[in-house]
Design an enzyme around this catalytic site. Sequence first.
Site, short mmCIF file in Angstrom:
data_model
loop_
_atom_site.label_atom_id
_atom_site.label_comp_id
_atom_site.label_asym_id
_atom_site.label_seq_id
_atom_site.Cartn_x
_atom_site.Cartn_y
_atom_site.Cartn_z
N HIS A 120 0.38 -1.14 -0.23
CA HIS A 120 0.02 -0.08 -0.30
C HIS A 120 1.24 1.08 -0.59
CE1 HIS A 120 -3.45 -2.97 2.44
NE2 HIS A 120 -3.74 -2.23 1.27
N LYS B 262 -18.11 -6.97 6.41
CA LYS B 262 -17.13 -7.50 6.71
C LYS B 262 -17.03 -8.13 8.51
CE LYS B 262 -13.45 -6.91 3.25
NZ LYS B 262 -12.02 -6.30 3.08
N ARG C 52 -1.86 -6.27 -7.98
CA ARG C 52 -0.65 -7.43 -8.17
C ARG C 52 0.03 -8.22 -8.91
NH1 ARG C 52 -3.22 -7.47 -2.45
NH2 ARG C 52 -4.27 -8.50 -3.93
N SER D 159 -3.33 -7.76 3.00
CA SER D 159 -3.21 -7.40 4.40
C SER D 159 -3.68 -9.09 5.18
CB SER D 159 -4.64 -6.62 4.17
OG SER D 159 -4.04 -5.51 4.53
O1 PNS Z 1 -8.67 -2.94 0.25
P1 PNS Z 1 -9.60 -3.36 -0.59
O2 PNS Z 1 -10.47 -4.72 0.21
O3 PNS Z 1 -9.18 -4.80 -1.49
O4 PNS Z 1 -10.45 -2.68 -0.68
C1 PNS Z 1 -11.91 -2.70 -1.27
C2 PNS Z 1 -13.05 -1.31 -1.44
C3 PNS Z 1 -12.98 -0.34 -0.09
C4 PNS Z 1 -11.89 -0.92 -2.58
C5 PNS Z 1 -14.03 -2.07 -1.99
O5 PNS Z 1 -14.82 -2.36 -1.04
C6 PNS Z 1 -15.39 -0.44 -2.29
O6 PNS Z 1 -14.98 0.15 -3.37
N1 PNS Z 1 -16.20 -0.69 -1.30
C7 PNS Z 1 -16.68 0.59 -1.04
C8 PNS Z 1 -19.04 -0.06 -1.04
C9 PNS Z 1 -18.23 0.21 -2.54
O7 PNS Z 1 -18.66 1.18 -3.46
N2 PNS Z 1 -18.68 -1.03 -3.24
C10 PNS Z 1 -19.01 -0.66 -4.90
C11 PNS Z 1 -18.13 -0.69 -5.58
S1 PNS Z 1 -17.03 -1.34 -7.10
#
Ligand code: PNS
Length: 171
Positions: free
Chosen positions: A25, A49, A99, A136
């Site tokens: 990150h 989550k 990645r 993570s």
């Molecule tokens: O670090 P992560 O858990 O891979 O991040 C995921 C994240 C936060 C980018 C994704 O879960 C997100 O955008 N969450 C907000 C809810 C949302 O908008 N969902 C639709 C995504 S297209």
Amino acid sequence: MTDGKVARGTLAVYPGSFDPPTNGHLDVIERTARVFDMLVVAIVVNPQKRAPMFSLDERVSMLKRCVEPFRNVRVEHFTGLLADYVRAAGAEVIVKGLRVVSDFESEMSAALMNRALSEVDTFFLMSDQKYSFVSSSLVKEVFFLGGDVAALVPHPVLSLMAEKRTTLQRR
Ligand code: PNS
């Protein structure tokens, strides 16, 4: 004289769970901060989550310490849709790290969905190859099974992980 930024005047948002933040990150943050004028690292508060290892306050505080060296990076959090958050923040760009190929598959639909909802485009940055295996969730698993993750997370994160482990062991 320019300030060296490729995209001047642009606000970018780097969203994620950051539970915990990793060196992968940090690498994305450092390289993105060189390109865009302002970068917001946005921690998602995701009630769906299962219990995160670190509370929101802990993640905010770890990330704030990690981004101290960068004058154009700040840390925020959001609930709900990323698309709504970026629109409300006036961001022009979402930033994601890639990645491996499997990241591309999920990130492509997320990018298209986010653009459909908000008209904000997603810019992808290839992770440095030395972090291409770092996530993570893997860091947490290895750490709690006694593996050495010192090279994979920033120092303040490692200290807090060690504190957490001690607290959990005392229970
Ligand atoms: O670090 P992560 O858990 O891979 O991040 C995921 C994240 C936060 C980018 C994704 O879960 C997100 O955008 N969450 C907000 C809810 C949302 O908008 N969902 C639709 C995504 S297209």
